[in-house]
Motif scaffolding. Structure first.
Motif, short mmCIF file in Angstrom:
data_model
loop_
_atom_site.label_atom_id
_atom_site.label_comp_id
_atom_site.label_asym_id
_atom_site.label_seq_id
_atom_site.Cartn_x
_atom_site.Cartn_y
_atom_site.Cartn_z
N ARG A 202 -81.44 29.42 13.93
CA ARG A 202 -80.02 29.68 13.68
C ARG A 202 -79.43 30.60 14.75
NH1 ARG A 202 -77.96 28.92 8.60
NH2 ARG A 202 -76.03 29.22 9.73
N PRO A 203 -79.44 30.13 16.00
CA PRO A 203 -78.86 30.99 17.05
C PRO A 203 -77.37 31.25 16.82
CG PRO A 203 -79.34 28.78 17.89
CD PRO A 203 -79.95 28.86 16.54
N ASP A 204 -76.74 30.46 15.98
CA ASP A 204 -75.32 30.66 15.68
C ASP A 204 -75.07 31.96 14.93
OD1 ASP A 204 -76.82 29.27 13.63
OD2 ASP A 204 -74.95 29.20 12.48
N THR A 205 -76.13 32.51 14.33
CA THR A 205 -75.93 33.73 13.53
C THR A 205 -76.32 34.99 14.31
OG1 THR A 205 -78.16 33.60 12.60
CG2 THR A 205 -76.40 32.51 11.36
N ILE A 206 -76.47 34.85 15.61
CA ILE A 206 -77.00 35.97 16.39
C ILE A 206 -76.08 37.20 16.33
CG2 ILE A 206 -76.03 35.35 18.64
CD1 ILE A 206 -78.93 35.94 19.77
N TYR A 207 -74.78 36.99 16.14
CA TYR A 207 -73.86 38.13 16.00
C TYR A 207 -74.09 38.89 14.70
CZ TYR A 207 -71.12 36.54 20.01
OH TYR A 207 -70.71 36.19 21.26
N GLY A 208 -74.77 38.22 13.77
CA GLY A 208 -75.06 38.89 12.49
C GLY A 208 -76.44 39.52 12.47
N ASN B 198 -66.30 31.86 17.30
CA ASN B 198 -65.46 31.94 16.11
C ASN B 198 -64.74 30.63 15.83
OD1 ASN B 198 -65.86 34.48 14.98
ND2 ASN B 198 -64.50 35.46 16.49
N GLY B 199 -64.73 30.23 14.54
CA GLY B 199 -63.99 29.04 14.15
C GLY B 199 -64.78 27.76 14.23
N LEU B 200 -65.94 27.80 14.89
CA LEU B 200 -66.73 26.58 15.01
C LEU B 200 -67.51 26.32 13.71
CD1 LEU B 200 -68.31 26.84 18.58
CD2 LEU B 200 -66.30 25.54 17.87
N GLU B 201 -67.79 25.03 13.45
CA GLU B 201 -68.70 24.69 12.37
C GLU B 201 -70.12 25.06 12.82
OE1 GLU B 201 -69.22 23.20 9.29
OE2 GLU B 201 -67.11 23.69 8.87
N HIS C 234 -79.25 29.36 2.97
CA HIS C 234 -80.00 28.66 4.01
C HIS C 234 -79.34 27.38 4.50
CE1 HIS C 234 -83.62 30.28 5.64
NE2 HIS C 234 -83.87 30.89 4.49
N ASP C 235 -78.29 26.93 3.78
CA ASP C 235 -77.67 25.66 4.19
C ASP C 235 -76.90 25.84 5.48
OD1 ASP C 235 -78.63 24.20 2.03
OD2 ASP C 235 -77.12 25.09 0.72
N LYS C 236 -77.11 24.88 6.38
CA LYS C 236 -76.48 25.02 7.71
C LYS C 236 -75.06 24.46 7.69
CE LYS C 236 -80.85 24.89 10.19
NZ LYS C 236 -81.69 24.22 11.15
N VAL C 237 -74.18 25.11 6.91
CA VAL C 237 -72.78 24.70 6.86
C VAL C 237 -71.89 25.94 6.88
CG1 VAL C 237 -73.15 22.54 5.61
CG2 VAL C 237 -72.87 24.66 4.32
N GLY C 238 -70.63 25.73 7.19
CA GLY C 238 -69.67 26.82 7.15
C GLY C 238 -69.00 27.03 8.50
N LYS C 239 -68.05 27.98 8.48
CA LYS C 239 -67.31 28.28 9.70
C LYS C 239 -67.74 29.65 10.21
CE LYS C 239 -63.07 25.94 10.37
NZ LYS C 239 -62.59 25.09 9.32
N ILE C 240 -67.93 29.74 11.52
CA ILE C 240 -68.41 30.99 12.10
C ILE C 240 -67.27 32.01 12.18
CG2 ILE C 240 -69.48 32.06 14.13
CD1 ILE C 240 -71.33 30.07 12.74
N ILE C 241 -67.54 33.24 11.76
CA ILE C 241 -66.57 34.35 11.88
C ILE C 241 -67.27 35.54 12.54
CG2 ILE C 241 -65.11 33.70 9.93
CD1 ILE C 241 -66.79 35.67 8.21
N ASN C 242 -66.47 36.51 12.94
CA ASN C 242 -67.00 37.75 13.53
C ASN C 242 -67.98 37.50 14.69
OD1 ASN C 242 -65.56 39.29 11.67
ND2 ASN C 242 -67.23 39.14 10.16
N VAL D 1 -73.68 42.13 8.35
CA VAL D 1 -72.41 41.65 8.90
C VAL D 1 -72.27 40.17 8.57
CG1 VAL D 1 -71.05 41.31 11.00
CG2 VAL D 1 -72.54 43.31 10.80
N GLN D 2 -71.21 39.80 7.89
CA GLN D 2 -70.99 38.39 7.57
C GLN D 2 -70.60 37.63 8.83
OE1 GLN D 2 -71.73 37.03 4.69
NE2 GLN D 2 -72.24 39.05 3.83
N VAL D 3 -71.28 36.50 9.09
CA VAL D 3 -70.92 35.72 10.28
C VAL D 3 -70.63 34.25 9.97
CG1 VAL D 3 -71.96 37.13 12.09
CG2 VAL D 3 -73.38 35.51 10.83
N VAL D 4 -70.92 33.82 8.75
CA VAL D 4 -70.60 32.43 8.39
C VAL D 4 -69.76 32.42 7.13
CG1 VAL D 4 -71.53 30.15 7.87
CG2 VAL D 4 -72.81 31.69 9.36
#
Length: 942
Positions: free
Chosen positions: A304-310, A441-444, A428-436, A414-417
């Motif tokens: 989940r490299p998309d959550t690295i900001y979290g 930001n804003g990407l699925e 654990h589900d790989k869905v949602g919009k990226i925040i923070n 820190v919430q990121v999705v």
RNA sequence: GCGGAGAUGGCGGAACGGCAGACGCACCUGGCUUAGACCCAGGUUAUUGAGAGUUCGAAUCUCUCUCUCCGUACCA
């Protein structure tokens, strides 16, 4: 004439052996078919009625295929190395070779009673030197090969050495655990020992130090599947983690091929899924995090490299090598304390404390490469050294374990999705919009993952990486009763494999089977075996999966002393067409066999990519466990209470009883009579003084009208529950054919179902009725008269049904059809040759003895098992008229007969003009009439 | 947690989207039998786990839920 099964069976058993009926040879003029049963381990307990279930199914199929014109290979042999025989040897002093031999003889005798069509001339036993010579040989091949990721196949290690000598390992495409780079010059400068160690990181069979499941009491290392709840499956001894140098097979090199190969084989989805999960392929990114004040990087793996900001903190496995370098002095006591605690923890404690969050802070900080924030570095048991890199970036907002950890130790979240669009999604589900998360930001989530992967690679922070749950297979056992490794070590501890002409390395004789106190195999005590001119022998032995990983190939050419099997036989029999066995081998045997097969395929020794084309999992035959409720009292008094007298709120222990003592065994109200209870107490004298309350509330006094209801539940058939039914007894009482039919009649082959000996009466009656068709009084009487149309129809319907059912492995319904057929022929008093003769050949795969006897009485000289399978003739199956169900809105009202060739319009016209129509419809409006030709009529009304 | 399989009479189980419960066990009645067993003739057992949807029509297809069995488990 009476159906004397024991005389019939005895006669044909002997006759078939004498005529080599089941012996099979390569025959290029016929198509081949290979039917295999899973390799049995010959246990001292012998077979119970559950074991032959799969063997009967595969035997029916083999005989069927043979009658259909195939050259069928249907062998049997024994997985003869294993721990139970060695345990038995330690306990009794009986040499494993002797007890194994005895057990095999008993197995063969039990199997022989059931009338299987095995070609016993092809029997193999893994413990015989003629067999394990080739197991050792394949091991030497694994040792002398590496896996090339570019060629995607195994290649000789000598080619790799040449490459190292010419260019070092900079361009090397070999699959390896070796991380350093070296040049040709450096390679040349390495010592022999260094070279050997480096090559070890490439070989498909290699040694490394690993944490293994060490069982002190058994003095051996156990496989994961030999451990239940942290205790050894055998004996129930505690198991702990211990570091030892062991042999491993580099199965991970073949992970992708093992995974994708599943697409091309016919296995059940459940079995494929088990293997898929076991291989556990995941795609993610390996990312380096810098540590403040250190040169060290921590490499982590994430899907989940998309959550690295979290990612707000990091967690390392307690045994991670960096821990000692980065921990601060004021934290070192805590860290060391935690490390030693976690090392002491047995496997059992680790498993049972999954929910408990523990950890220690190292005092060090890493830097998040994207947020640039400080991340405290912790260690914790929940990060495993074996998986990924042994380190994680913790994202408490999107990972449950990280979240629990952060909650417990007060770390930042820190919430990121943003999952508000997906109310049902879990963490654990790989869905949602990226925040923070600045960049994404804003990407699925899906887009964010791929964006971050490119970002990580382009910034040089890491790279995309595929990871597997599967580990390299541990291949060492510190035991006596297994294949010795064909390996010797020189004085520098450099291993070398033994050449084919020196094989087999024979297992030496000994009478001391106990492991040594330091965990070495008993072989290490045999000094004159260990020390050879070529060097010191490896004293570990191979695990049981070694011999079973290739046995199906040896059956093709079992007595070949020059090769593991000849090219001709390997090309002809190719691979197993049908494999029948339990799902308990889902990962170990079935995965390793596929691995060995693929390896041999790479080397050009076998000609198919997968060893087992189609696999059927037979279900278990369960037993009924009969037990006595024993009241749990605070004092030491023992009180048994009849099951219909137990009180709610009280606790009871259930003591299983031998089923032989139980009356009405298997039914819900089975019970112990006074007699049964006295047998139980003789058998369990420790309960002699217990108070026993019967069904009527009276205490047991040793005699009279006493009744004690037992608890009956369906469960495993096992020695432990004293509910084992021996096939020998059933065969003796009802005959082998009846036993075979009954096992198949119980239900679908893949399903588990309880054994109920009472039900066997049904198939027993059937076989006697079938026999009765051929006799008038005591005389064999078959008429040469031409059968009627009706008789032909019964025969050909049955042929069609049975043929289709066998193809679908639906043996229970095939037997039903036989029953219907025999019932109908009996009603018609049909004893005509033209009906009965094809019927014998049709039934032959199911009931080989009875049909052979009748076939010979019919005047045939050759075996019925060499006869052609009957073919169903459609001309007898055409109907003149068809009974249509007449339905109103889908509910059946009546039946009406129409000629078979009546058209839709004819039928509709007749229905509309029918007198009863208004009665059926209650005078409602007819919207339409649906007619399905040859099936049904539906009148839609409103 | 995750994954797989499944749920149909008293029981084991049958049913290409088209007559639910084939076949067998158990049980009951009658015949045969000195009696029982065997054998023969006949009989008994419905909300297909629950709910919704698709359809002329659903045990069967789709969705939701409940329960059972099996496998697996801190897999980042």
């Amino acid at each position: 004439m009476k159906y004397d099964y024991s005389a019939i069976e005895a006669r044909w058993k002997e006759q078939w052996i004498e005529s080599d009926l089941y012996k099979v040879e390569i025959d290029q003029s016929k198509p081949k078919f290979y039917v295999l049963d899973m390799f049995p381990y010959p246990s001292g307990a012998g077979l119970h009625v559950g074991h032959p279930l799969g063997y009967i199914a595969s035997d029916i199929y083999s005989r069927y295929k043979r009658q259909k014109g195939f050259n069928v290979l249907h062998p049997m042999g024994f997985d003869a190395f294993g721990l139970p025989a060695e345990e038995y040897a330690i306990a009794t002093g009986v040499h494993p070779a002797d007890s194994t031999e005895k057990n095999i003889e008993r197995y063969k005798q039990q199997l022989g009673n059931i009338g299987f069509s095995f070609d016993w001339s092809r029997e193999v036993r893994t413990c015989e030197p003629e067999y394990y010579k080739w197991t050792q040989w394949i091991f030497t091949l694994l040792y002398s090969h590496y896996y090339d990721t570019k060629a995607n196949k195994a290649m000789s290690i000598s080619e790799l050495i040449t490459e190292f000598e010419e260019k070092g390992n900079k361009e090397c495409t070999a699959f390896t655990s070796y991380k350093e780079n070296f040049s040709a010059k450096q390679w040349a400068a390495y010592s022999e020992k260094e070279k050997s160690d480096i090559l070890s990181s490439y070989r498909l069979a290699y040694r490394k130090i690993g944490y293994v499941n060490w069982c002190e009491a058994l003095g051996t290392v156990l496989a994961n599947d030999q451990i239940k709840d942290g205790l050894s499956e055998r004996g129930g001894h505690p198991v702990e983690r211990k570091a030892m140098t062991q042999w491993y097979l580099r199965t991970t090199a073949y992970a992708d091929r093992l995974l994708y190969g599943l697409d091309n084989i016919e296995w059940s989805t459940s079995l494929k899924t088990i293997q898929e999960n076991w291989i556990g392929r995941s795609k993610g990114a390996a990312v380096h995090f810098s540590v403040e004040g250190h040169e060290h990087n921590i490499e982590i793996y994430t899907t989940r490299p998309d959550t690295i900001y979290g990612a707000t903190f990091m967690v390392l496995a307690p045994e991670h090598p960096l821990v000692k370098d980065i921990m601060t002095s004021d934290q070192s006591d805590q860290v060391k304390n935690y490390q030693s605690l976690s090392k002491q923890k047995s496997e059992r404690e680790r498993q049972s404390n999954v929910k408990e969050v523990t950890g220690a802070f190292t005092g060090a900080y890493a830097t998040n490469p994207f947020t640039k924030k400080k991340m405290p570095i912790w260690i914790s048991d929940y990060v495993l050294m074996d998986y990924g890199t042994g380190a994680i970036m913790a994202v408490p907002s999107d990972d449950e374990r990280d979240n629990a950890f952060a909650e417990k130790f007060g770390l930042e979240i820190v919430q990121v999705v943003d999952k508000s669009d997906y109310p049902n999604a879990g963490m654990h589900d790989k869905v949602g919009k990226i925040i923070n998360s600045e960049l994404i930001n804003g990407l699925e989530v899906k887009e964010a993952i791929s964006k971050m992967c490119t970002e990580i690679e382009s910034r040089g922070l890491g790279q995309i990486k595929v990871n597997y749950k599967m580990r390299d297979a541990n291949f060492s056992r510190q035991r006596y009763w297994g294949e010795p490794f064909p390996i010797v070590f020189n004085e520098e501890d450099i291993p070398d494999s033994i050449a084919l002409d020196q094989l087999p390395v024979q297992l030496p004789k000994t009478d001391d089977f106990k492991p040594t106190s330091d965990g070495q195999s008993p072989l290490s005590r045999i000094a004159d075996w260990v020390d050879t001119e070529a060097g010191t022998r490896e004293t570990d032995t191979m695990p049981a999966v070694a011999g079973s990983s290739w046995y199906f190939l040896r059956y093709m050419d079992p007595h070949n002393s020059e090769q593991f099997a000849s090219e001709e036989s390997l090309k002809y029999w190719e691979s197993v067409d049908l494999y029948v066995g339990g799902s308990e081998h889902a990962v170990a045997h079935l995965l390793y066999a596929r691995f060995w097969h693929k390896f041999l395929y790479d080397l050009g020794y076998v000609y198919s990519k997968e060893p087992f084309k189609k696999l059927i999992n037979q279900g278990m035959i369960q037993g009924v466990i009969e037990s006595l409720p024993l009241e749990k009292n605070s004092d030491d008094t023992l009180t048994f209470v009849s099951y219909d007298k137990i009180e709610e709120g009280k606790e009871y222990a259930y003591i299983p009883t031998h089923i032989d003592y139980v009356s009405d065994y298997g039914s819900n109200d089975s019970y112990l009579s006074a007699d049964g209870m006295s047998k139980f107490l003789d058998w369990r004298p420790d309960y002699k003084n217990a108070k026993i309350i019967g069904s009527d509330g009276s205490a047991y006094n040793g005699s009279g009208d006493f009744k004690f209801v037992t608890k009956s539940e369906v469960g495993k058939m096992s020695k432990r529950y004293y509910n084992v039914v021996n096939p020998d007894d059933v065969v003796a009482e009802y005959g082998a054919d009846t036993f075979r039919l009954y096992e198949m009649f119980l239900g679908p082959i893949e399903q588990s179902k309880p054994w109920d000996t009472k039900g066997i009466e049904g198939v027993s009656k059937f076989i006697r009725k079938f026999w009765g068709l051929f006799f008038e009084g005591d005389n064999f009487s078959v008429s040469e008269e031409e059968p009627t149309k009706e008789e032909y129809k019964i025969l050909h319907q049955t042929i069609k049904k049975v043929d289709g059912d066998i193809e679908r492995f639906s043996f229970n319904t095939a037997i039903s059809s036989f029953m219907i057929c025999v019932n109908e022929l009996k009603k018609l008093k049909c004893n005509k040759r033209k009906i009965l003769e094809p019927l014998i050949t049709l039934l032959a795969p199911f009931a080989p003895f009875t049909t052979e006897e009748l076939w010979q009485l019919m005047g045939n000289n050759e075996s019925v098992h060499l006869s052609d399978y009957p073919i169903s003739d459609e001309q007898y199956l055409v109907e003149d008229s068809i009974e249509y169900p007449v339905c109103i809105n889908g509910k059946k009202k009546t039946l009406k007969s129409f000629p078979a060739d009546a058209s839709k319009d004819d039928i509709e016209a007749e229905i509309r003009s029918s007198e009863e129509l208004s009665k059926w419809t209650n005078d409602k409006n007819i919207l339409k009439i649906i007619i399905v030709p040859k099936r049904m009529i539906n009148i839609v009304v409103k």
